[in-house]
Design an enzyme around this catalytic site. Sequence first.
Site, PDB file in Angstrom:
ATOM      1  N   THR A  39      77.896  43.039 -22.233  1.00 18.02           N
ATOM      2  CA  THR A  39      77.795  44.428 -22.396  1.00 18.02           C
ATOM      3  C   THR A  39      78.897  45.113 -21.867  1.00 18.02           C
ATOM      4  OG1 THR A  39      77.247  45.393 -20.893  1.00 18.02           O
ATOM      5  CG2 THR A  39      75.931  45.236 -21.920  1.00 18.02           C
ATOM      6  N   LEU A  84      69.912  40.488 -12.330  1.00 19.43           N
ATOM      7  CA  LEU A  84      71.530  41.706 -11.289  1.00 19.43           C
ATOM      8  C   LEU A  84      70.709  41.855 -12.399  1.00 19.43           C
ATOM      9  CD1 LEU A  84      72.179  39.368  -9.330  1.00 19.43           C
ATOM     10  CD2 LEU A  84      73.516  41.475  -8.552  1.00 19.43           C
ATOM     11  N   THR A 133      67.814  48.497  -6.531  1.00 25.93           N
ATOM     12  CA  THR A 133      67.722  50.095  -5.770  1.00 25.93           C
ATOM     13  C   THR A 133      66.709  51.190  -5.513  1.00 25.93           C
ATOM     14  OG1 THR A 133      68.994  52.212  -6.496  1.00 25.93           O
ATOM     15  CG2 THR A 133      67.630  51.342  -8.389  1.00 25.93           C
ATOM     16  N   ASP A 134      68.383  51.398  -4.347  1.00 20.54           N
ATOM     17  CA  ASP A 134      67.622  52.594  -3.517  1.00 20.54           C
ATOM     18  C   ASP A 134      67.049  53.437  -4.463  1.00 20.54           C
ATOM     19  OD1 ASP A 134      70.061  53.524  -3.680  1.00 20.54           O
ATOM     20  OD2 ASP A 134      70.636  54.080  -2.450  1.00 20.54           O
ATOM     21  N   GLU A 135      67.464  53.901  -5.420  1.00 22.15           N
ATOM     22  CA  GLU A 135      67.036  55.685  -6.506  1.00 22.15           C
ATOM     23  C   GLU A 135      65.011  55.476  -6.649  1.00 22.15           C
ATOM     24  OE1 GLU A 135      69.714  56.291  -9.159  1.00 22.15           O
ATOM     25  OE2 GLU A 135      71.487  55.797  -8.037  1.00 22.15           O
ATOM     26  N   TYR A 158      67.066  56.086 -15.167  1.00 20.47           N
ATOM     27  CA  TYR A 158      67.473  54.228 -15.002  1.00 20.47           C
ATOM     28  C   TYR A 158      66.304  53.964 -13.735  1.00 20.47           C
ATOM     29  CZ  TYR A 158      69.964  51.437 -11.456  1.00 20.47           C
ATOM     30  OH  TYR A 158      70.295  50.287 -10.670  1.00 20.47           O
ATOM     31  N   LYS A 162      64.014  50.721 -12.923  1.00 16.45           N
ATOM     32  CA  LYS A 162      64.050  49.930 -12.164  1.00 16.45           C
ATOM     33  C   LYS A 162      63.007  49.756 -11.327  1.00 16.45           C
ATOM     34  CE  LYS A 162      67.009  47.519 -10.705  1.00 16.45           C
ATOM     35  NZ  LYS A 162      67.790  46.614 -11.704  1.00 16.45           N
ATOM     36  N   TYR A 215      80.706  66.758  -9.343  1.00 18.55           N
ATOM     37  CA  TYR A 215      79.573  67.077 -10.110  1.00 18.55           C
ATOM     38  C   TYR A 215      78.535  68.414  -8.356  1.00 18.55           C
ATOM     39  CZ  TYR A 215      78.409  63.328 -13.165  1.00 18.55           C
ATOM     40  OH  TYR A 215      79.576  62.168 -13.885  1.00 18.55           O
ATOM     41  N   GLY A 291      69.103  66.964 -12.977  1.00 16.64           N
ATOM     42  CA  GLY A 291      68.275  66.194 -12.262  1.00 16.64           C
ATOM     43  C   GLY A 291      68.441  65.512 -10.832  1.00 16.64           C
TER      44      GLY A 291
HETATM   45  P1  NAD Z   1      76.893  46.174 -13.976  1.00 16.06           P
HETATM   46  O1  NAD Z   1      76.532  47.304 -14.720  1.00 16.06           O
HETATM   47  O2  NAD Z   1      78.214  46.533 -13.429  1.00 16.06           O
HETATM   48  O3  NAD Z   1      76.700  45.023 -14.570  1.00 16.06           O
HETATM   49  C1  NAD Z   1      75.516  44.692 -15.149  1.00 16.06           C
HETATM   50  C2  NAD Z   1      76.221  43.340 -15.867  1.00 16.06           C
HETATM   51  O4  NAD Z   1      74.883  43.484 -16.478  1.00 16.06           O
HETATM   52  C3  NAD Z   1      76.715  43.737 -16.808  1.00 16.06           C
HETATM   53  O5  NAD Z   1      77.203  41.786 -16.638  1.00 16.06           O
HETATM   54  C4  NAD Z   1      76.317  43.337 -18.350  1.00 16.06           C
HETATM   55  O6  NAD Z   1      77.221  42.452 -19.144  1.00 16.06           O
HETATM   56  C5  NAD Z   1      74.688  42.881 -18.357  1.00 16.06           C
HETATM   57  N1  NAD Z   1      74.000  42.923 -18.906  1.00 16.06           N
HETATM   58  C6  NAD Z   1      73.337  44.251 -19.049  1.00 16.06           C
HETATM   59  N2  NAD Z   1      71.790  44.546 -19.686  1.00 16.06           N
HETATM   60  C7  NAD Z   1      72.648  42.584 -20.179  1.00 16.06           C
HETATM   61  C8  NAD Z   1      71.344  42.356 -21.262  1.00 16.06           C
HETATM   62  N3  NAD Z   1      70.732  42.784 -21.895  1.00 16.06           N
HETATM   63  N4  NAD Z   1      71.160  41.175 -20.935  1.00 16.06           N
HETATM   64  C9  NAD Z   1      72.209  40.115 -20.014  1.00 16.06           C
HETATM   65  N5  NAD Z   1      73.103  40.330 -19.161  1.00 16.06           N
HETATM   66  C10 NAD Z   1      72.790  41.857 -19.393  1.00 16.06           C
HETATM   67  O7  NAD Z   1      75.887  46.678 -12.654  1.00 16.06           O
HETATM   68  P2  NAD Z   1      76.233  46.437 -11.830  1.00 16.06           P
HETATM   69  O8  NAD Z   1      76.658  47.867 -10.967  1.00 16.06           O
HETATM   70  O9  NAD Z   1      76.421  45.281 -10.842  1.00 16.06           O
HETATM   71  O10 NAD Z   1      74.574  46.270 -10.596  1.00 16.06           O
HETATM   72  C11 NAD Z   1      73.761  44.951 -10.660  1.00 16.06           C
HETATM   73  C12 NAD Z   1      72.003  45.217 -10.816  1.00 16.06           C
HETATM   74  O11 NAD Z   1      72.077  45.721  -9.164  1.00 16.06           O
HETATM   75  C13 NAD Z   1      71.709  46.250 -11.305  1.00 16.06           C
HETATM   76  O12 NAD Z   1      69.998  45.620 -11.510  1.00 16.06           O
HETATM   77  C14 NAD Z   1      71.463  47.425 -10.466  1.00 16.06           C
HETATM   78  O13 NAD Z   1      70.587  48.558 -10.296  1.00 16.06           O
HETATM   79  C15 NAD Z   1      71.492  47.106  -9.000  1.00 16.06           C
HETATM   80  N6  NAD Z   1      72.290  47.524  -7.855  1.00 16.06           N
HETATM   81  C16 NAD Z   1      73.177  48.002  -8.515  1.00 16.06           C
HETATM   82  C17 NAD Z   1      74.026  49.051  -7.072  1.00 16.06           C
HETATM   83  C18 NAD Z   1      75.154  50.016  -7.701  1.00 16.06           C
HETATM   84  O14 NAD Z   1      76.049  50.417  -6.415  1.00 16.06           O
HETATM   85  N7  NAD Z   1      76.564  49.543  -7.929  1.00 16.06           N
HETATM   86  C19 NAD Z   1      73.101  49.130  -6.165  1.00 16.06           C
HETATM   87  C20 NAD Z   1      71.941  48.896  -6.205  1.00 16.06           C
HETATM   88  C21 NAD Z   1      71.330  47.728  -6.780  1.00 16.06           C
HETATM   89  O1  DAU Z   2      71.747  54.122  -5.209  1.00 20.46           O
HETATM   90  C1  DAU Z   2      72.011  52.490  -5.964  1.00 20.46           C
HETATM   91  C2  DAU Z   2      72.546  53.509  -6.807  1.00 20.46           C
HETATM   92  O2  DAU Z   2      74.114  53.977  -6.940  1.00 20.46           O
HETATM   93  C3  DAU Z   2      72.636  51.472  -8.047  1.00 20.46           C
HETATM   94  O3  DAU Z   2      71.645  51.365  -7.938  1.00 20.46           O
HETATM   95  C4  DAU Z   2      73.265  52.515  -9.022  1.00 20.46           C
HETATM   96  O4  DAU Z   2      73.315  51.573 -10.046  1.00 20.46           O
HETATM   97  C5  DAU Z   2      74.929  52.896  -8.992  1.00 20.46           C
HETATM   98  O5  DAU Z   2      75.297  53.659 -10.432  1.00 20.46           O
HETATM   99  C6  DAU Z   2      74.655  54.043  -8.101  1.00 20.46           C
HETATM  100  O6  DAU Z   2      74.480  55.108  -8.584  1.00 20.46           O
HETATM  101  P1  DAU Z   2      74.632  56.752  -8.693  1.00 20.46           P
HETATM  102  O7  DAU Z   2      73.970  57.380  -9.264  1.00 20.46           O
HETATM  103  O8  DAU Z   2      74.295  57.386  -6.829  1.00 20.46           O
HETATM  104  O9  DAU Z   2      76.441  56.657  -8.143  1.00 20.46           O
HETATM  105  P2  DAU Z   2      77.590  57.400  -8.917  1.00 20.46           P
HETATM  106  O10 DAU Z   2      78.503  56.515  -8.901  1.00 20.46           O
HETATM  107  O11 DAU Z   2      77.388  58.015 -10.955  1.00 20.46           O
HETATM  108  O12 DAU Z   2      77.982  58.600  -8.258  1.00 20.46           O
HETATM  109  C7  DAU Z   2      78.031  58.690  -7.045  1.00 20.46           C
HETATM  110  C8  DAU Z   2      78.162  59.795  -6.815  1.00 20.46           C
HETATM  111  O13 DAU Z   2      78.661  60.409  -6.895  1.00 20.46           O
HETATM  112  C9  DAU Z   2      76.560  60.857  -7.268  1.00 20.46           C
HETATM  113  O14 DAU Z   2      76.015  62.082  -6.439  1.00 20.46           O
HETATM  114  C10 DAU Z   2      77.199  61.686  -8.644  1.00 20.46           C
HETATM  115  C11 DAU Z   2      78.445  61.858  -8.046  1.00 20.46           C
HETATM  116  N1  DAU Z   2      79.614  61.968  -9.114  1.00 20.46           N
HETATM  117  C12 DAU Z   2      79.666  60.722  -9.936  1.00 20.46           C
HETATM  118  C13 DAU Z   2      80.706  60.724 -10.851  1.00 20.46           C
HETATM  119  C14 DAU Z   2      80.749  59.562 -12.233  1.00 20.46           C
HETATM  120  C15 DAU Z   2      80.621  63.395  -9.102  1.00 20.46           C
HETATM  121  O15 DAU Z   2      80.976  63.869  -8.665  1.00 20.46           O
HETATM  122  N2  DAU Z   2      81.160  62.790 -10.140  1.00 20.46           N
HETATM  123  C16 DAU Z   2      82.044  61.745 -11.024  1.00 20.46           C
HETATM  124  O16 DAU Z   2      82.457  62.018 -12.071  1.00 20.46           O
END
Ligand code: NAD
Ligand code: DAU
Length: 352
Positions: A39, A84, A133-135, A158, A162, A215, A291
């Site tokens: 994606t 993942l 995720t912790d969310e 989201y 999850k 935000y 939210g």
């Molecule tokens: P990301 O968005 O960077 O990557 C997601 C990957 O999944 C991409 O490579 C995408 O191409 C693939 N994908 C999406 N839809 C798909 C489908 N239908 N079929 C096959 N592949 C598909 O995500 P990330 O930040 O690397 O997160 C990875 C995992 O870890 C997720 O499950 C997320 O919920 C979890 N997670 C993320 C964080 C964070 O801070 N980013 C924290 C805790 C948990």
């Molecule tokens: O807690 C784990 C989660 O962390 C993962 O499960 C999600 O996949 C990952 O995207 C992340 O979620 P958050 O919503 O916490 O992450 P994000 O980077 O989008 O935002 C972090 C914080 O910053 C949140 O309080 C919103 C704020 N923010 C975010 C963006 C993109 C801003 O203030 N400005 C911004 O432009």
Amino acid sequence: MTYKNIVITGGAGFIGSHVVRRFVKQYPDTMIWNLDKLTYAGNLENLKDIDQSPNYRFIKADITDAALMDQLFETHQFDGVIHLAAESHVDRSISHPMEFVMTNVVGTVNLLNAARKIWNGHFENKLFYHVSTDEVYGELGDEGKFLETTPYSPNSPYSASKASSDHFVRAYHHTYGLPIKISNCSNNYGANHFPEKLIPLMINNIMNKKPLPVYGKGENVRDWLFVEDHATAIDAIFHRGNIGETFNIGGNNEWKNIDLVRLLCRVMDTKLGRSEGESEQLITFVGDRAGHDFRYAIDSGKLMRELGWQPSVTFEQGLEKTVDWYLANQEWLGHVTSGAYKAYYDNMYTNR
Ligand code: NAD
Ligand code: DAU
């Protein structure tokens, strides 16, 4: 326990690419299959340093395609799954919730079904590891931390998707005996992080002297973990955690968004030779996320006590490595910020 064929879904994404790299390097006798739809968030450039390794293969596939998942599990006889693949950005889930239901819920159930069929009750030396995720635990007030026993209370589309996927994984263990593990991690940061998320978005905008959109009042708190430490935690849990259990993973590293953005401004002003306070002037408070969860904080005590896991870097070290990576990889940034992402960005932040 050793595995012959581990499939890592979402391996071309941010965290997935670090997990793939770790497993390819640590387990040369195991074939590591990266299954990803590619994606907007999936990028094979993330893996160009290891993609010629003899124990690595890429499969372009969509986990919402149940028949294809069945066929791939049959053809490649996967004995380990690290799942993942997901839609991962909260803001996108607010505008397009159904994509999150399809990939995060339906896609996960397709993988569970494919594993259940091919393993057919022979569960020894098999494992389905679900990365979450912790969310799912909802939001905290000023005090306390999420434990593995904290009740689920997801607030965004989201986190609801999850949470649903976690419930299905646990239900397949309880009902069919499928060998599963789940981990719930806090916010990750590091190389290859798509610049729609807070830290890489701010780094990119500071570099380009663009407004830094915070935000609300920037008072929301997140607990940040270096992505390579998430990968080592997944490795420890995958190989040594007990079947059927959940582990929380976190950085013990809470930051208010506004303080984190100010810190990034200071670090980058020094690196870019700008005058003190120059980038802070770019900070722009914008409308809040609908939210918006106030605070997340993880208690990783179980993981540390039972499996001896520890983060390898302090936040200062991890952030410096991350900023250095983005400064050295502006070509990567250019590739991912062109095209579709640019349209998303303009739509998201115009008139907010
Ligand atoms: P990301 O968005 O960077 O990557 C997601 C990957 O999944 C991409 O490579 C995408 O191409 C693939 N994908 C999406 N839809 C798909 C489908 N239908 N079929 C096959 N592949 C598909 O995500 P990330 O930040 O690397 O997160 C990875 C995992 O870890 C997720 O499950 C997320 O919920 C979890 N997670 C993320 C964080 C964070 O801070 N980013 C924290 C805790 C948990
Ligand atoms: O807690 C784990 C989660 O962390 C993962 O499960 C999600 O996949 C990952 O995207 C992340 O979620 P958050 O919503 O916490 O992450 P994000 O980077 O989008 O935002 C972090 C914080 O910053 C949140 O309080 C919103 C704020 N923010 C975010 C963006 C993109 C801003 O203030 N400005 C911004 O432009």
